[in-house]
Write an enzyme that holds these catalytic residues in place. Structure first.
Site, PDB file in Angstrom:
ATOM      1  N   GLN A 253      -0.036  -2.232  -5.142  1.00  0.00           N
ATOM      2  CA  GLN A 253       0.680  -3.365  -4.546  1.00  0.00           C
ATOM      3  C   GLN A 253      -0.123  -4.626  -4.833  1.00  0.00           C
ATOM      4  O   GLN A 253      -1.355  -4.600  -4.887  1.00  0.00           O
ATOM      5  CB  GLN A 253       0.806  -3.170  -3.031  1.00  0.00           C
TER       6      GLN A 253
ATOM      7  N   ASP B 226      -7.209  -3.007   0.673  1.00  0.00           N
ATOM      8  CA  ASP B 226      -7.301  -4.141  -0.250  1.00  0.00           C
ATOM      9  C   ASP B 226      -8.585  -3.942  -1.041  1.00  0.00           C
ATOM     10  O   ASP B 226      -9.654  -3.785  -0.437  1.00  0.00           O
ATOM     11  CB  ASP B 226      -7.382  -5.447   0.540  1.00  0.00           C
TER      12      ASP B 226
ATOM     13  N   HIS C  67     -10.399  -6.958   3.179  1.00  0.00           N
ATOM     14  CA  HIS C  67      -9.203  -7.798   3.108  1.00  0.00           C
ATOM     15  C   HIS C  67      -9.483  -9.231   2.677  1.00  0.00           C
ATOM     16  O   HIS C  67      -8.864  -9.759   1.751  1.00  0.00           O
ATOM     17  CB  HIS C  67      -8.473  -7.799   4.455  1.00  0.00           C
TER      18      HIS C  67
ATOM     19  N   GLU D 219      -3.593   2.393   3.533  1.00  0.00           N
ATOM     20  CA  GLU D 219      -3.482   1.105   2.822  1.00  0.00           C
ATOM     21  C   GLU D 219      -4.836   0.437   2.768  1.00  0.00           C
ATOM     22  O   GLU D 219      -5.615   0.500   3.742  1.00  0.00           O
ATOM     23  CB  GLU D 219      -2.484   0.203   3.549  1.00  0.00           C
TER      24      GLU D 219
ATOM     25  N   GLU E 279      -3.974  -2.323  -2.747  1.00  0.00           N
ATOM     26  CA  GLU E 279      -3.645  -3.710  -3.109  1.00  0.00           C
ATOM     27  C   GLU E 279      -4.789  -4.329  -3.900  1.00  0.00           C
ATOM     28  O   GLU E 279      -5.944  -4.328  -3.453  1.00  0.00           O
ATOM     29  CB  GLU E 279      -3.385  -4.542  -1.851  1.00  0.00           C
TER      30      GLU E 279
ATOM     31  N   HIS F 188      -1.822   0.440   7.699  1.00  0.00           N
ATOM     32  CA  HIS F 188      -2.261  -0.862   7.198  1.00  0.00           C
ATOM     33  C   HIS F 188      -3.731  -1.101   7.522  1.00  0.00           C
ATOM     34  O   HIS F 188      -4.104  -1.191   8.689  1.00  0.00           O
ATOM     35  CB  HIS F 188      -1.392  -1.936   7.859  1.00  0.00           C
ATOM     36  N   ARG F 189      -4.556  -1.158   6.490  1.00  0.00           N
ATOM     37  CA  ARG F 189      -6.020  -1.275   6.628  1.00  0.00           C
ATOM     38  C   ARG F 189      -6.562  -0.086   7.448  1.00  0.00           C
ATOM     39  O   ARG F 189      -7.547  -0.226   8.176  1.00  0.00           O
ATOM     40  CB  ARG F 189      -6.418  -2.604   7.261  1.00  0.00           C
TER      41      ARG F 189
HETATM   42  O1  G3P Z   1      -0.411  -4.979   1.772  1.00  0.00           O
HETATM   43  C1  G3P Z   1       0.617  -5.205   2.682  1.00  0.00           C
HETATM   44  C2  G3P Z   1       0.045  -6.210   3.520  1.00  0.00           C
HETATM   45  O2  G3P Z   1      -1.223  -5.692   3.753  1.00  0.00           O
HETATM   46  C3  G3P Z   1      -0.075  -7.552   2.851  1.00  0.00           C
HETATM   47  O3  G3P Z   1      -0.729  -8.373   3.677  1.00  0.00           O
HETATM   48  O4  G3P Z   1      -2.628  -9.780   4.100  1.00  0.00           O
HETATM   49  O5  G3P Z   1      -2.476  -7.601   5.232  1.00  0.00           O
HETATM   50  O6  G3P Z   1      -2.999  -7.700   2.821  1.00  0.00           O
HETATM   51  P1  G3P Z   1      -2.279  -8.335   3.955  1.00  0.00           P
HETATM   52 CA    CA Z   2      -2.959  -5.429   2.044  1.00  0.00          CA
END
Ligand code: G3P
Ligand code: CA
Length: 328
Positions: A207, A80, A93, A78, A171, A51-52
């Protein structure tokens, strides 16, 4: 007498265990297997989604976080994505640069400006690492100071340079602020050989919290798997978990619930409806184990190091050593 007392003590936990076992059998065991789906789709089973990047140990969505996640062995990086004023897709993000860069020092008065109001050249003047050192002194490294906001292409380079490249879990963040980003995203991934390449089947996943954005992506690249992100607010807005599952299914997507929604009576019906379930953002070992037991096909985590160990897939090299090897 002793037997009666022992039975009185043991009865509640045994009853609770029986209820849990029945729930798991009903909701989880009787669902399609993650392995079967992985074989058909190319999507990693029990996926470890960084995540990130490996964002516990390095500044989120920067090169060191992605290099670390890659070398730990995460299945997916992952990120954004957003678009700069001059049309470059970058990873960030928040809608603004305020939290994770020194935008206030470099461009006073523009702290609240959206990412789309900055050119790439302007972003390159920002430090996306110093905030991490200030916020997490116990994990700080002098070398994080000055790391830039990366472009999507730079993250692809990081993935491509590995012997066994991790996948990209992308994302579209606040897509309404970046009209047309889906077209440019798909075009870029095609040009880089990540879409339309049988060898990369299941290695890109899109996503979004936006069904509209997912719909556009479905039209542009129908073969790329998609995941509809949902949280408690989405569930409140849409009325029920069943509605979310129905909407995800209609969109041809899997579902990505926040951890608080990942009960077996949610994951079970979703998986029986044919949806892949990837849960975010799970960082504690007991939660990783429990939510996996509840049927999640994969987890987003800031701690791919821990999740890989739990899965028995750790490579034995510590995060510190990996970062040092990359000069951080
Ligand atoms: O993309 C899964 C999760 O990352 C969604 O929440 O706010 O961390 O982008 P966020
Ligand atoms: Ca995300």
């Amino acid at each position: 007498m002793k037997k009666i007392i022992a039975a009185a003590f043991l009865a509640p936990p045994l009853a609770a265990a029986a209820v849990l076992a029945a729930l798991l059998l009903h909701h989880v065991a009787l669902t399609p297997s993650c392995e079967k789906r992985a074989g058909e789709s190319g999507i990693a089973c029990r996926a470890v989604i960084a995540h990130r990047g490996a964002s516990h140990d390095a500044p989120e969505e920067t090169a060191p976080a992605y290099l670390l996640a890659r070398d730990l062995g995460a299945d997916y990086l992952e990120m954004d994505v957003q678009r700069t004023a001059d049309g470059v897709i970058v990873a960030l993000h928040d809608d603004t640069l305020e939290r994770t860069t020194n935008v206030g020092e470099v461009f006073p008065g523009r702290e609240k400006g959206p990412v789309s109001s900055f050119t790439l050249g302007e972003l390159r003047r920002l430090d996306a690492g110093a905030w991490f050192n200030a916020r997490y002194p116990e994990r700080a490294r002098q070398s994080f100071t000055g790391v830039p906001v990366p472009t999507l292409e730079e993250i692809i380079d990081i993935a491509d340079q590995a012997a066994a490249p991790p996948g990209l879990y992308i994302e579209t963040k606040s897509p309404e602020l970046h009209p047309g980003i889906e077209v440019e995203l798909v075009r870029l991934l095609r040009r880089r050989g990540w879409i339309g390449n049988p060898a990369k089947r299941g290695r890109v996943i899109f996503q979004s919290f936006s069904l509209e954005s997912l719909g556009k992506l479905a039209g542009l690249a129908p073969d790329v798997p998609r995941v509809y992100l949902v949280d408690e607010e989405t569930e409140r807005d849409r009325g029920s978990w069943e509605t979310l599952v129905r909407e995800a299914r209609a969109a041809g997507s899997g579902i990505g619930p926040v951890g608080y929604l990942a009960y077996p009576w949610h994951t079970g019906p979703a998986r029986r409806a044919g949806l892949m379930v990837h849960v975010y953002t799970i960082n504690l070992p007991w939660q990783m184990r429990l939510i996996t037991l509840f049927g999640a096909d994969g987890l987003f985590t800031d701690r791919p190091d821990i999740l890989l160990e739990i899965r028995g897939r750790g490579k034995g090299e510590a995060p510190d050593a990996i970062l040092a090897r990359h000069g951080f």
